[in-house]
Design a protein around this motif. Structure first.
Motif, short mmCIF file in Angstrom:
data_model
loop_
_atom_site.label_atom_id
_atom_site.label_comp_id
_atom_site.label_asym_id
_atom_site.label_seq_id
_atom_site.Cartn_x
_atom_site.Cartn_y
_atom_site.Cartn_z
N LYS A 243 0.83 -1.19 0.00
CA LYS A 243 0.00 0.00 0.00
C LYS A 243 0.87 1.25 0.00
O LYS A 243 0.46 2.32 0.45
N ALA A 244 2.09 1.10 -0.55
CA ALA A 244 3.09 2.16 -0.41
C ALA A 244 2.69 3.48 -1.06
O ALA A 244 3.12 4.54 -0.63
N THR A 245 1.87 3.44 -2.14
CA THR A 245 1.48 4.70 -2.79
C THR A 245 -0.03 4.86 -2.76
O THR A 245 -0.61 5.56 -3.57
N SER A 246 -0.66 4.23 -1.78
CA SER A 246 -2.11 4.30 -1.68
C SER A 246 -2.51 5.52 -0.86
O SER A 246 -2.42 5.51 0.36
N THR A 247 -2.95 6.58 -1.52
CA THR A 247 -3.35 7.79 -0.79
C THR A 247 -4.80 7.64 -0.33
O THR A 247 -5.48 6.68 -0.67
N LEU A 248 -5.27 8.61 0.46
CA LEU A 248 -6.62 8.52 1.03
C LEU A 248 -7.69 8.38 -0.05
O LEU A 248 -8.61 7.59 0.08
N VAL A 249 -7.56 9.19 -1.12
CA VAL A 249 -8.58 9.12 -2.17
C VAL A 249 -8.53 7.78 -2.89
O VAL A 249 -9.56 7.20 -3.24
N TYR A 250 -7.31 7.26 -3.08
CA TYR A 250 -7.21 5.96 -3.73
C TYR A 250 -7.87 4.89 -2.87
O TYR A 250 -8.54 3.99 -3.39
N ARG A 251 -7.72 5.01 -1.55
CA ARG A 251 -8.34 4.05 -0.63
C ARG A 251 -9.87 4.08 -0.72
O ARG A 251 -10.52 3.03 -0.68
N VAL A 252 -10.46 5.29 -0.81
CA VAL A 252 -11.92 5.38 -0.88
C VAL A 252 -12.42 4.58 -2.07
O VAL A 252 -13.36 3.78 -1.96
N TYR A 253 -11.77 4.77 -3.19
CA TYR A 253 -12.18 4.05 -4.40
C TYR A 253 -11.94 2.56 -4.24
O TYR A 253 -12.80 1.73 -4.52
N PHE A 254 -10.76 2.22 -3.74
CA PHE A 254 -10.38 0.82 -3.64
C PHE A 254 -11.28 0.06 -2.65
O PHE A 254 -11.82 -1.00 -2.97
N ASP A 255 -11.47 0.62 -1.46
CA ASP A 255 -12.29 -0.07 -0.46
C ASP A 255 -13.76 -0.10 -0.85
O ASP A 255 -14.46 -1.08 -0.62
N GLY A 256 -14.23 1.01 -1.46
CA GLY A 256 -15.65 1.08 -1.80
C GLY A 256 -16.01 0.29 -3.04
O GLY A 256 -16.99 -0.46 -3.05
N PHE A 257 -15.22 0.41 -4.10
CA PHE A 257 -15.62 -0.19 -5.37
C PHE A 257 -14.95 -1.53 -5.66
O PHE A 257 -15.43 -2.31 -6.44
N ARG A 258 -13.81 -1.77 -5.04
CA ARG A 258 -13.17 -3.07 -5.21
C ARG A 258 -13.52 -3.96 -4.01
O ARG A 258 -13.82 -5.13 -4.16
N GLY A 259 -13.46 -3.36 -2.80
CA GLY A 259 -13.68 -4.15 -1.60
C GLY A 259 -15.13 -4.21 -1.16
O GLY A 259 -15.47 -4.97 -0.27
N MET A 260 -16.00 -3.40 -1.77
CA MET A 260 -17.42 -3.38 -1.47
C MET A 260 -17.72 -3.09 0.01
O MET A 260 -18.72 -3.53 0.55
N ASP A 261 -16.83 -2.36 0.66
CA ASP A 261 -17.07 -1.98 2.05
C ASP A 261 -17.65 -0.56 2.04
O ASP A 261 -16.93 0.43 2.16
N PHE A 262 -18.99 -0.46 1.89
CA PHE A 262 -19.60 0.85 1.68
C PHE A 262 -19.56 1.72 2.94
O PHE A 262 -19.30 2.91 2.87
N GLY A 263 -19.81 1.08 4.09
CA GLY A 263 -19.77 1.86 5.33
C GLY A 263 -18.40 2.45 5.58
O GLY A 263 -18.26 3.64 5.85
N GLY A 264 -17.38 1.61 5.42
CA GLY A 264 -16.01 2.06 5.62
C GLY A 264 -15.64 3.15 4.63
O GLY A 264 -15.04 4.17 5.00
N ALA A 265 -16.00 2.95 3.36
CA ALA A 265 -15.69 3.94 2.33
C ALA A 265 -16.40 5.25 2.62
O ALA A 265 -15.84 6.33 2.43
N ALA A 266 -17.66 5.16 3.10
CA ALA A 266 -18.40 6.38 3.41
C ALA A 266 -17.74 7.12 4.57
O ALA A 266 -17.61 8.34 4.54
#
Lengths: 294, 282
Positions: A243-266
């Protein structure tokens, strides 16, 4: 400032505002409100049941070491992008201000990256630094430096920073150049008559007078590094290695749309909103002040 | 220039040349790669001068090739990009002109509130409300449509602010004169205010065109079908996760095609572009 003369109508202004307010309401306030609500909920993996969990999502973020690491990554990344982007652009602007012959040509080239989409910028830099076919990788290898941003997290960070700075130099350059142009020539001439050499004139006159521009650009560049670099990261490293270059915005997309964790992404979205609001408030307090002086 | 200093002049040129070279190199390299065959690019180091495969690369890209990860022709992607960009650009400019006209030239309850409601959207970039916005658009059945790809990006606080600032500098006498001549508000707007705003409109057009053309995250999630990919999303899909690409010449031809329209606009409309930037952001 207000108009003294205006039109009278009870319905026309609302009709005129309707399209903008509709878009703002449907696609901005409604989703932003939803993000707030969802950040307090937990959805199961199939989206069939929703339970209220209060601040659990936020607590989970707080306890998630990788999320805190993303915070750190974002801060390091933004600091590098902002400092490098501003200093390189300032250097170029100061010398562009001196150049008379060929100035238009240089300027035209220097503003080109503004037109390049962030994802294309990422692609171009990934191509130059590709471990198998990159020309820069090849050159680095020749002088004994092994580049591999797919394995080495420092290389990966360097790559996203370079692509992001390259893209942003044009913007900073134009503002610095405009700032330098607005400094009265008489000031510089007076200093020159007093015997101040160019280097000293830069430090004692030009740089202080550029402070407002610099502060404005500082905020803009931070916002850029936070939000507009998603595409650059997606095209170069996809947040990796690890996760060396995973910024906050990248995480929102990754967790929400790849990981399907909507609560966490929200919940992450809400954290981001707080950050943007803070940045915007700083910017506007300052802009208000400047308007008063003008 | 205050004084003549040859060394400093030479240094200035040297720095400009180095800066320009570094800035131009990635773009140049993309162009060079697009003129070679995949085999020529694969050899290390790849040639640094243009090759002879120009037409083949661009034709393959524009028509679509079966061996890349997406088979959508780039011509289709350019069309999608163009339509979305035009809706965003023209949409932003028109709704902002109308709402700025309303808040400057009318007095009505909640006027300040409306202005701030528009203004606060500056604080909500699409990146931070991406999930819920996707749900709203999906509920409205707008996924994979031109409207779904463009309308959520149409609201513009900066454009509204810019037009408001400009309208405030328009002399009141013009409104009075229009009134004396019997013109209503819409007549005044269309015949006087809009023509006066032409330079601001042109400047904004350039900025918003680039903004619209380069949109990536929103179309990435709002377009699930390949034939609705704008070019900047399509090019990323071509390379998948990076290294294992067989047709770098086609990818780079697509990159050049993706850069061309916004670059042309920036170069040809430089004056307005700079005015638009400096005026909108300050």
């Amino acid at each position: 400032m207000e108009k003294r003369v205006f039109f009278r109508s009870n319905w026309l202004p609302w009709l005129l505002l309707a399209p903008q307010l509709a878009v703002v309401g449907i696609f901005f306030f409604w989703p932003a409100g939803q993000a707030l609500v969802q950040s307090l909920q937990q959805q199961d993996a199939f989206g069939t049941s929703v339970t209220w969990v209060g601040l659990d999502n936020f607590k989970a973020l707080w306890n998630d070491a990788t999320y805190l690491a993303s915070f750190q990554t974002t801060v390091i990344f933004s600091a590098l992008v902002t400092v490098l982007g501003l200093s390189i652009a300032l250097l170029l602007a100061v010398f562009a201000d001196r150049v008379v012959k060929g100035a238009t040509f240089y300027k035209t080239i220097l503003i080109l990256p503004y037109a390049v989409a962030p994802v294309v910028s990422g692609l171009l830099w990934a191509f130059m630094f590709s471990s198998s076919i990159g020309v820069v990788t090849y050159a680095l290898h020749k002088i004994g430096f092994d580049w591999n941003h797919l394995l080495n997290s420092n290389h990966a960070m360097a790559l996203v920073v370079m692509a992001a700075v390259w893209k942003q130099i044009s913007y900073n350059f134009l503002f610095f150049l405009a700032g330098l142009n607005s400094i009265p020539k008489a000031l510089i001439e007076a200093a020159a008559i007093d015997g101040a050499r160019p280097w000293r004139r830069f430090w004692t006159i030009q740089l202080p007078l550029l402070a407002p521009t610099t502060f404005f650009l500082l905020v803009i560049n931070m916002v850029y590094a936070f939000f507009d670099t998603f595409a650059i990261i997606d095209a170069t490293t996809q947040g990796g290695p690890g996760k060396a270059t995973s910024t906050l915005v990248y995480r929102v997309y990754f967790d929400g749309f790849r990981g399907m964790d909507f609560g966490g992404a929200a919940a992450q979205s809400v954290v981001l909103m707080v950050i943007v609001i803070a940045l915007t408030v700083v910017q506007f307090r300052y802009v208000e002040k400047k308007v008063q002086y003008a | 220039m205050v004084e003549r200093r040859t060394t400093l002049g030479i240094l200035a040129h040297a720095i400009m040349i180095v800066g320009a070279l570094i800035v131009a190199f990635p773009i140049y390299l993309a162009f060079v790669a697009s003129t070679h065959t995949p085999q020529e690019i694969m050899q290390s180091p790849m040639p640094l001068w243009p090759g002879s495969n120009f037409w083949e690369s661009y034709q393959t890209a524009l028509r679509g090739s079966s061996s890349s990860l997406t088979s959508t022709p780039v011509a289709r992607m350019i069309w999608v990009s163009f339509v979305i960009t035009m809706i965003i650009t023209i949409g932003k400019i028109s709704i902002s002109l109308l709402s700025a006209f309303a808040v400057v030239y009318f007095r009505f309850p909640l006027r300040q509130l409306c202005f701030w409601a528009i203004f606060i959207t500056l604080m909500l970039p699409v990146e931070v409300r991406i999930g819920p916005t996707y749900q709203v658009v999906a509920d409205l059945g707008m996924i994979n449509s031109f409207a779904g790809l463009s309308v959520p990006l149409i609201a513009s606080a900066t454009a509204t602010f810019l037009f408001r600032q400009f309208f405030l500098t328009v002399p009141d006498e013009l409104v009075e004169a229009a009134r004396v001549d019997g013109a209503g508000p819409m007549r005044f707007f269309i015949d006087i205010l809009v023509p006066l705003s032409v330079t601001s409109i042109a400047a904004l057009f350039v900025i918003q065109f680039i903004y619209g053309w380069n949109q990536y995250l929103w179309p990435l999630i709002a377009a699930t079908s390949e034939d609705m990919y704008p070019i900047v999303v399509g090019i990323k899909q071509m390379i998948g996760t990076g290294e294992s690409v067989s047709e770098w010449n086609v990818v780079m031809a697509t990159a050049v095609l993706a850069m061309l329209p916004p670059a042309l606009i920036v170069v040809l409309m430089q004056k307005w572009f700079v005015k638009g930037l400096v005026d909108t952001e300050k």
